[in-house]
Design a protein around this motif. Structure first.
Motif, PDB file in Angstrom:
ATOM      1  N   ASP A 116     -33.943 -74.258-121.118  1.00  0.00           N
ATOM      2  CA  ASP A 116     -34.877 -73.801-122.297  1.00  0.00           C
ATOM      3  C   ASP A 116     -35.176 -75.194-122.616  1.00  0.00           C
ATOM      4  O   ASP A 116     -34.494 -76.199-123.300  1.00  0.00           O
ATOM      5  N   TYR A 173     -35.038 -79.570-129.136  1.00  0.00           N
ATOM      6  CA  TYR A 173     -33.832 -79.769-128.460  1.00  0.00           C
ATOM      7  C   TYR A 173     -33.859 -78.630-127.233  1.00  0.00           C
ATOM      8  O   TYR A 173     -34.799 -77.880-127.122  1.00  0.00           O
ATOM      9  N   SER A 174     -33.406 -79.136-126.248  1.00  0.00           N
ATOM     10  CA  SER A 174     -33.358 -78.484-124.942  1.00  0.00           C
ATOM     11  C   SER A 174     -31.803 -78.197-124.307  1.00  0.00           C
ATOM     12  O   SER A 174     -31.043 -79.075-124.845  1.00  0.00           O
ATOM     13  N   GLY A 175     -31.634 -77.305-123.418  1.00  0.00           N
ATOM     14  CA  GLY A 175     -30.612 -76.983-122.878  1.00  0.00           C
ATOM     15  C   GLY A 175     -30.407 -76.188-121.633  1.00  0.00           C
ATOM     16  O   GLY A 175     -31.681 -75.828-121.414  1.00  0.00           O
ATOM     17  N   TRP A 176     -29.421 -75.705-121.049  1.00  0.00           N
ATOM     18  CA  TRP A 176     -29.563 -74.957-119.915  1.00  0.00           C
ATOM     19  C   TRP A 176     -28.133 -74.224-120.067  1.00  0.00           C
ATOM     20  O   TRP A 176     -27.129 -74.501-120.879  1.00  0.00           O
ATOM     21  N   TRP A 221     -23.564 -80.746-126.462  1.00  0.00           N
ATOM     22  CA  TRP A 221     -24.107 -81.984-126.350  1.00  0.00           C
ATOM     23  C   TRP A 221     -23.539 -82.740-127.677  1.00  0.00           C
ATOM     24  O   TRP A 221     -23.484 -82.093-128.732  1.00  0.00           O
ATOM     25  N   LYS A 281     -27.610 -77.740-128.200  1.00  0.00           N
ATOM     26  CA  LYS A 281     -28.631 -78.016-127.135  1.00  0.00           C
ATOM     27  C   LYS A 281     -28.986 -79.710-127.517  1.00  0.00           C
ATOM     28  O   LYS A 281     -28.449 -80.121-128.486  1.00  0.00           O
ATOM     29  N   LEU A 314     -29.037 -70.342-129.407  1.00  0.00           N
ATOM     30  CA  LEU A 314     -28.810 -70.101-127.871  1.00  0.00           C
ATOM     31  C   LEU A 314     -29.021 -68.794-127.403  1.00  0.00           C
ATOM     32  O   LEU A 314     -29.073 -68.363-126.092  1.00  0.00           O
ATOM     33  N   LEU A 349     -31.731 -68.924-124.607  1.00  0.00           N
ATOM     34  CA  LEU A 349     -31.012 -69.540-123.298  1.00  0.00           C
ATOM     35  C   LEU A 349     -30.390 -68.437-122.803  1.00  0.00           C
ATOM     36  O   LEU A 349     -30.406 -68.020-121.484  1.00  0.00           O
TER      37      LEU A 349
END
Length: 578
Positions: free
Chosen positions: A12, A17-20, A40, A49, A419, A422
């Motif tokens: 995402d 903000y980004s994340g996995w 994080w 994220k 979330l 994601l």
């Protein structure tokens, strides 16, 4: 699609903000919501994220760090005056929203230096990809993962245009993700899928679960992120699949607008916007810490807040005011409209709750107004609930406003709403057929020439063909209409086009998109040329026919051209990037 991939991994890539996240096939089969994601942390701020920040070395092709680490290192470099050769990018995803661009789009970093956007995006995706693989491999006894073991899902806003979606696909491929191992998922759809699997106890205080919504039930998905707010309306179909009722819509009303309002407030109490600009340039570390503190406060502010909100004022900022204004910060505050609402006590800025709540008004009001408009449309009649997902949906201010403005609807805010996209993207990777119908955002078509008819064509449109006949050119021939329901993976009605010349060996085919339902000509207002194809044709003579089927409904567009005489089929992918 994912097929029998051992692992489905989702990225995402957000504005702020980004994340996995990922899940193994056996985990999905036992519990679709069992998805692993990373936590994080940066200073006192812990988030689901990490900030979408990239620090790139002076060689313009090596990512040094990402997220909180990139923020902090760049601040250190700036403090020591060593930041100039480096490239620091933050909140750059919005460059892909609502504008025409091509593969050569450039991004400006924090100090005004430019770098190819594709490079920045692909380096960030590669970091997230490698970070995910590192953790997922630690859960496999005795070996690593092969590329063919992983199916990747990359999320994008549904309101993005086709060019932006293609840009992200190409950036992911540049990051090392195989083309046939990559799926593009639309963010509100992914969130909707996740929440369809959630039990009641994980659906927030309203205790209403989408999993209980049977065939024919309709709900609105409000995906409020940092940059964009994405809104779609879904109907549950028999078998549990989802149908999109109205084309995705929304705008740039995300949580970033609240941050911008806070920045504007700080500028106003100093009676000089230059102070904040200089503070950011000269004291980057303090500037980042100030806004990290604000992020914590932002998540706590609710409509019932009736006590002052305290912000720790950085000494460097107060000193700058003194140097530039020749008076103390306390003295400048007294000269503003906030004189009775803001006080400086030591290093604490004490702000009336009404002022802080006001930071939310522009974005919250825009969201509510848009949702009201959507619900008035006949297409969306019968909506029973609003599903709130995305990081900004966790804001009590936004939640309360939605509840107050739509008292007749059930409001669902799942646990960890930030979330939902994601985790839903992981589910989508395992089971992509769940989204079965989408609505076309544009009218797509090609240009044709037809016999001139003075009863329907303006005389200025007439041209003389090589055989002396009167023709009307640039006529828009529709392949799909804006607002039309498209069944995923199924071709639209077949159209037939014929050669005009005896010795023609190929048929040129242009693809156009229009924001209007019924464009007459390709040069009408709202029409834009997207791509040009060359479809091979064999034999000789006029009138040789080629049938065209356009397969819409996925997140990309495929054109199938079949030569009638030979049966030869050519598949063409529409290229939305110039």
């Amino acid at each position: 699609m994912a097929g029998n991939s051992l692992l489905v991994a989702a990225i995402d890539f957000g504005t702020t903000y980004s994340g996995w996240a990922f899940s193994f096939k056996h985990e999905f089969e036992r519990d679709a919501t069992k998805v692993s994601a990373k936590n994080w942390s940066g200073g006192q701020l812990v988030s689901l994220k990490g900030p979408t920040c990239a620090l790139i070395k002076s060689d313009k092709q090596t990512l040094d760090s990402f997220g909180y680490e990139a923020e902090s290192k760049y601040a250190d470099l700036a403090t020591d005056g060593e930041h100039e050769p480096w490239f620091f990018f933050k909140r750059f995803k919005m460059k892909l929203f609502g504008q025409g661009f091509g593969r050569n789009l450039m991004l400006e970093d924090a100090s005004g230096k430019k770098l190819l956007a594709k490079t920045v995006f692909s380096l960030c995706i590669k970091y997230l990809k490698d970070d995910l693989i590192k953790l997922s491999e630690s859960r496999i006894a005795g070996g690593g993962l092969r590329d063919e073991d992983i199916h990747w899902v990359l999320t994008v806003p549904a309101i993005w245009n086709d060019a932006a979606k293609q840009f992200m696909r190409e950036a992911a491929q540049e990051a090392g993700i195989l083309e046939d191992k990559l799926t593009i998922a639309l963010e509100p759809e992914a969130a909707s899928l996740y929440c369809r699997h959630l039990p009641v106890e994980k659906c927030g205080s309203d205790k209403t679960s989408l999993s209980k919504f049977g065939s024919g039930k309709r709900y609105l998905v409000l995906d409020a992120g940092g940059g964009t707010v994405d809104i779609t309306v879904h109907e549950v179909m028999s078998g549990g699949n989802l149908k999109e009722l109205d084309k995705a819509s929304g705008g740039a009303w995300g949580g970033v607008q609240v941050d911008d309002a806070f920045f504007q407030f700080l500028s106003e109490i100093q009676v000089c916007s230059l102070v904040m600009t200089k503070f950011k340039d000269m004291h980057m570390e303090d500037y980042i810490d100030l806004f990290r503190d604000f992020e914590v406060k932002k998540r706590e502010i609710g409509p019932k807040k009736d006590t002052k909100v305290t912000f720790r004022m950085r000494t460097a900022l107060a000193d700058l005011v003194k140097d530039m204004r020749n008076e103390t910060l306390q003295e400048t505050i007294k000269k503003t409209k906030y004189s009775n609402q803001v006080k400086l006590v030591g290093d604490k800025l004490r702000v009336d709750p009404a002022v802080v709540k006001g930071f939310f008004e522009p974005s919250v009001n825009s969201i509510v107004k848009h949702v009201k408009g959507l619900l008035r449309e006949i297409t969306n009649s019968g909506v029973e609930a609003v599903l709130m997902v995305g990081g900004f949906s966790e804001s009590p201010m936004l939640q309360e406003s939605v509840r107050n403005n739509f008292p007749g609807l059930r409001i669902i805010v799942p646990d960890e709403a930030g979330l939902a996209v994601l985790k839903g993207a992981v589910i989508f990777g395992h089971s992509p057929a769940t989204i079965s119908q989408r609505v076309s955002k544009y009218t797509y078509g090609t240009d044709i020439a037809e016999d001139f008819d003075q009863t329907k064509h303006a005389i200025s449109r007439m041209s003389i063909a090589s055989d002396g006949s009167q023709r009307c050119t640039n006529v828009f021939s529709k392949l799909a209409e804006a607002g039309q329901t498209l069944v995923v993976g199924e071709p639209q009605d077949e159209k037939t086009y014929t050669t005009l010349l005896e010795d023609q060996t190929a048929m040129g085919m242009n693809i156009y998109a229009s924001t209007y339902k019924n464009p007459g000509f390709i040069d009408d207002v709202g029409c834009q040329k997207i791509d040009t194809f060359s479809v091979p044709v064999s034999g000789r003579g006029k009138g040789r026919a080629v049938t065209v089927k356009t397969i819409f409904g996925g997140t990309e567009i495929d054109v199938e051209c079949k030569e009638v005489a030979t049966g030869n089929i050519t598949h063409l992918k529409v290229d939305f990037l110039s």
